[in-house]
Design a protein around this motif. Structure first.
Motif, PDB file in Angstrom:
ATOM      1  N   SER A 149       4.480  -0.110 -11.234  1.00 26.87           N
ATOM      2  CA  SER A 149       3.734   0.967 -11.226  1.00 26.87           C
ATOM      3  C   SER A 149       2.577   0.726  -9.852  1.00 26.87           C
ATOM      4  CB  SER A 149       2.947   0.658 -12.295  1.00 26.87           C
ATOM      5  OG  SER A 149       2.050  -0.411 -12.551  1.00 26.87           O
ATOM      6  N   TYR A 150       1.639   1.817  -9.962  1.00 35.48           N
ATOM      7  CA  TYR A 150       0.857   1.646  -8.682  1.00 35.48           C
ATOM      8  C   TYR A 150      -0.781   1.503  -9.469  1.00 35.48           C
ATOM      9  CZ  TYR A 150       3.863   2.498  -4.742  1.00 35.48           C
ATOM     10  OH  TYR A 150       4.734   2.373  -3.741  1.00 35.48           O
TER      11      TYR A 150
ATOM     12  N   VAL B 170       0.844  -1.126   0.034  1.00 35.07           N
ATOM     13  CA  VAL B 170      -0.104  -0.026  -0.055  1.00 35.07           C
ATOM     14  C   VAL B 170       1.010   1.147  -0.107  1.00 35.07           C
ATOM     15  CG1 VAL B 170      -1.762   1.234   1.322  1.00 35.07           C
ATOM     16  CG2 VAL B 170      -1.892  -1.294   1.128  1.00 35.07           C
ATOM     17  N   HIS B 171       0.469   2.268  -0.827  1.00 37.55           N
ATOM     18  CA  HIS B 171       1.158   3.559  -0.897  1.00 37.55           C
ATOM     19  C   HIS B 171       1.535   3.901   0.412  1.00 37.55           C
ATOM     20  CE1 HIS B 171       2.657   7.462  -2.273  1.00 37.55           C
ATOM     21  NE2 HIS B 171       2.754   7.024  -3.503  1.00 37.55           N
TER      22      HIS B 171
ATOM     23  N   VAL C 271      -2.024   0.702  -4.641  1.00 39.71           N
ATOM     24  CA  VAL C 271      -1.164  -0.466  -4.328  1.00 39.71           C
ATOM     25  C   VAL C 271       0.158  -0.784  -5.268  1.00 39.71           C
ATOM     26  CG1 VAL C 271      -2.650  -2.214  -5.585  1.00 39.71           C
ATOM     27  CG2 VAL C 271      -1.090  -3.023  -3.441  1.00 39.71           C
ATOM     28  N   LEU C 272       1.060  -1.152  -4.869  1.00 43.28           N
ATOM     29  CA  LEU C 272       2.296  -1.540  -5.855  1.00 43.28           C
ATOM     30  C   LEU C 272       2.119  -2.802  -6.583  1.00 43.28           C
ATOM     31  CD1 LEU C 272       5.184  -0.438  -6.588  1.00 43.28           C
ATOM     32  CD2 LEU C 272       6.014  -1.931  -4.715  1.00 43.28           C
ATOM     33  N   CYS C 273       2.329  -2.643  -8.011  1.00 45.98           N
ATOM     34  CA  CYS C 273       2.136  -3.730  -8.783  1.00 45.98           C
ATOM     35  C   CYS C 273       3.591  -4.351  -9.030  1.00 45.98           C
ATOM     36  CB  CYS C 273       1.526  -3.320 -10.160  1.00 45.98           C
ATOM     37  SG  CYS C 273       0.052  -2.698  -9.911  1.00 45.98           S
TER      38      CYS C 273
ATOM     39  N   LYS D 257      -1.433   4.675   3.720  1.00 48.79           N
ATOM     40  CA  LYS D 257      -1.565   3.713   4.772  1.00 48.79           C
ATOM     41  C   LYS D 257      -2.178   3.951   6.014  1.00 48.79           C
ATOM     42  CE  LYS D 257       2.581   0.719   3.697  1.00 48.79           C
ATOM     43  NZ  LYS D 257       3.698   0.345   3.963  1.00 48.79           N
ATOM     44  N   VAL D 258      -1.984   5.342   6.452  1.00 47.88           N
ATOM     45  CA  VAL D 258      -2.666   5.757   7.608  1.00 47.88           C
ATOM     46  C   VAL D 258      -4.130   5.412   7.601  1.00 47.88           C
ATOM     47  CG1 VAL D 258      -3.315   7.645   9.320  1.00 47.88           C
ATOM     48  CG2 VAL D 258      -0.768   7.111   8.447  1.00 47.88           C
TER      49      VAL D 258
END
Length: 391
Positions: A112-113, A77-78, A106-108, A82-83
């Motif tokens: 990329s996101y 999660v970026h 979310v990171l792939c 996250k918070v």
């Protein structure tokens, strides 16, 4: 697997009924995959997460063990999301919120996101009232978010253009009324005058006013012409930026030499832009000539033109080490009409150039930005979305 389904769904014990329910589950799982929706299930007792193929496909994961570590998804999660991501989940588990719902990046696997809508709900509790099993879905909403961001950019651009149009019409009205009023006053004085010398002096005033009126009309005509052509096929020309810049530098050779200023064409020779050639030439000419015009008198001056690539944009940077602009003071006026910022008394500084430059850049589908510091220099950035013919 069949025993797990029986336990979770409280199924009858016959093999036929279990097979039937198992088939139904597979159908639903396939349906979710075809609809680009992923399914996840958190088991609090095992402290692990099951992710369907749909969830893993969204982010390009092929590892069958993905989820055994309960933080496999969380760690992707970026940072900026996250918070809220953890807070929304905790609000459902502990604070009585009926359902968990969150949108995050979310990171792939490819770096990329993607934007995900994450929804879930506790479906089973322990005898002590703690969550035991949570089931949820992942939906790829990247396309929707990108469209919303693009719409927001368009809205900001339209708002900005409407504001500038309002200012533009105010300036037009004010300037034309001023010139016409001056004409009227001078003509009245002329009719009342009995002295030939006085009439000659008044006539010279009329010529001055006429020249000022002509200049105003030319400025307005230039701007209206730019706006009227912004959606025409005249924009669709493949331009080599290096060659275009070289042409402008050559045309400014006398000015740069006489002012002892070096012009550097550091543009990549393979960079192209699909745009209106006359607009691009006008923009480059205005910004480069400004670098010459406002050079610093106490040091060897230079203007550097270069291109810079990001993932989505092509930038043309025009940088100088001149006298600079007080950005903090003039930030909101930089690209308005009849505004000057360099603290000089130059007669050729009419305060129209940057307004026309911004209008031309926007007509080519780009944006313009500026970074400057007094006595250090200025960098103008022309920012264009990547095109087929760009590097």
């Amino acid at each position: 697997m069949k025993k797990l389904i029986k336990k979770l769904l409280n199924l009858p014990s016959t093999t036929q009924e279990i097979d039937s329910k198992f088939s139904e589950v597979k159908k639903w799982e396939l349906a979710l995959e075809y609809s680009s929706i992923g399914l996840w299930e958190y088991d609090a007792e095992l402290d692990s997460v099951f992710f369907s193929e749909g969830s893993k496909q969204i982010i390009g994961v092929e590892d069958h063990n993905f989820g055994k570590n309960p933080n496999d998804w969380n760690d992707r999660v970026h940072t900026e999301d996250k918070v809220k991501y953890f807070k929304d989940f905790q609000d459902h588990l502990s604070n009585g919120k009926s359902m968990y719902e969150n949108e995050h990046r979310v990171l792939c696997e490819d770096g990329s996101y993607k934007w995900i809508r994450d929804r879930g709900k506790v479906v089973e509790w322990t005898s002590e009232g703690k969550h035991k099993r949570v089931i949820g879905t992942h939906t790829d909403i990247t396309s929707r978010i990108e469209k919303e961001e693009q719409l927001e950019k368009y809205l900001q651009l339209i708002t900005s253009q409407n504001k500038r149009l309002h200012n533009f019409t105010h300036i037009v009205s004010h300037n034309l009324k001023t010139h016409i009023g001056n004409f009227k006053n001078i003509l009245e004085f002329y009719d009342e005058s009995n002295s030939e010398n006085e009439k000659e002096e008044l006539m010279n005033h009329l010529k001055t006013i006429s020249e000022a009126l002509t200049t105003t009309i030319v400025d307005l005509d230039d701007i209206i012409s730019i706006k009227s052509k912004s959606d025409t096929s005249e924009l669709n020309e493949k331009i080599n930026i290096f060659d275009c810049t070289g042409k402008i530098i050559e045309s400014l050779e006398i000015e740069s030499t006489s002012n002892d200023i070096t012009l550097y064409n550091s543009v990549d020779k393979n960079d192209f832009l699909v745009a209106n050639r006359s607009y691009l030439e006008s923009v480059l000419y205005n910004l480069i000539s400004n670098g010459i015009k406002y050079s610093h008198p106490l040091r060897k001056s230079k203007v550097v033109i270069q291109t810079l690539h990001t993932e989505e944009t092509l930038k043309i940077l025009i940088s100088d080490n001149g006298i600079g602009i007080d950005i903090k003071k003039f930030k909101n006026q930089l690209f308005e009409m009849y505004q000057t910022f360099h603290g000089t008394d130059r007669e050729d500084s009419r305060g129209v150039g940057l307004y026309i430059t911004k209008t031309q850049v926007e007509a080519m589908g780009g944006t313009i930005d500026v970074d400057s510091e007094l006595n250090e220099g200025t960098t103008f950035s022309l920012i264009f979305k990547k095109q087929k013919h760009s590097k």
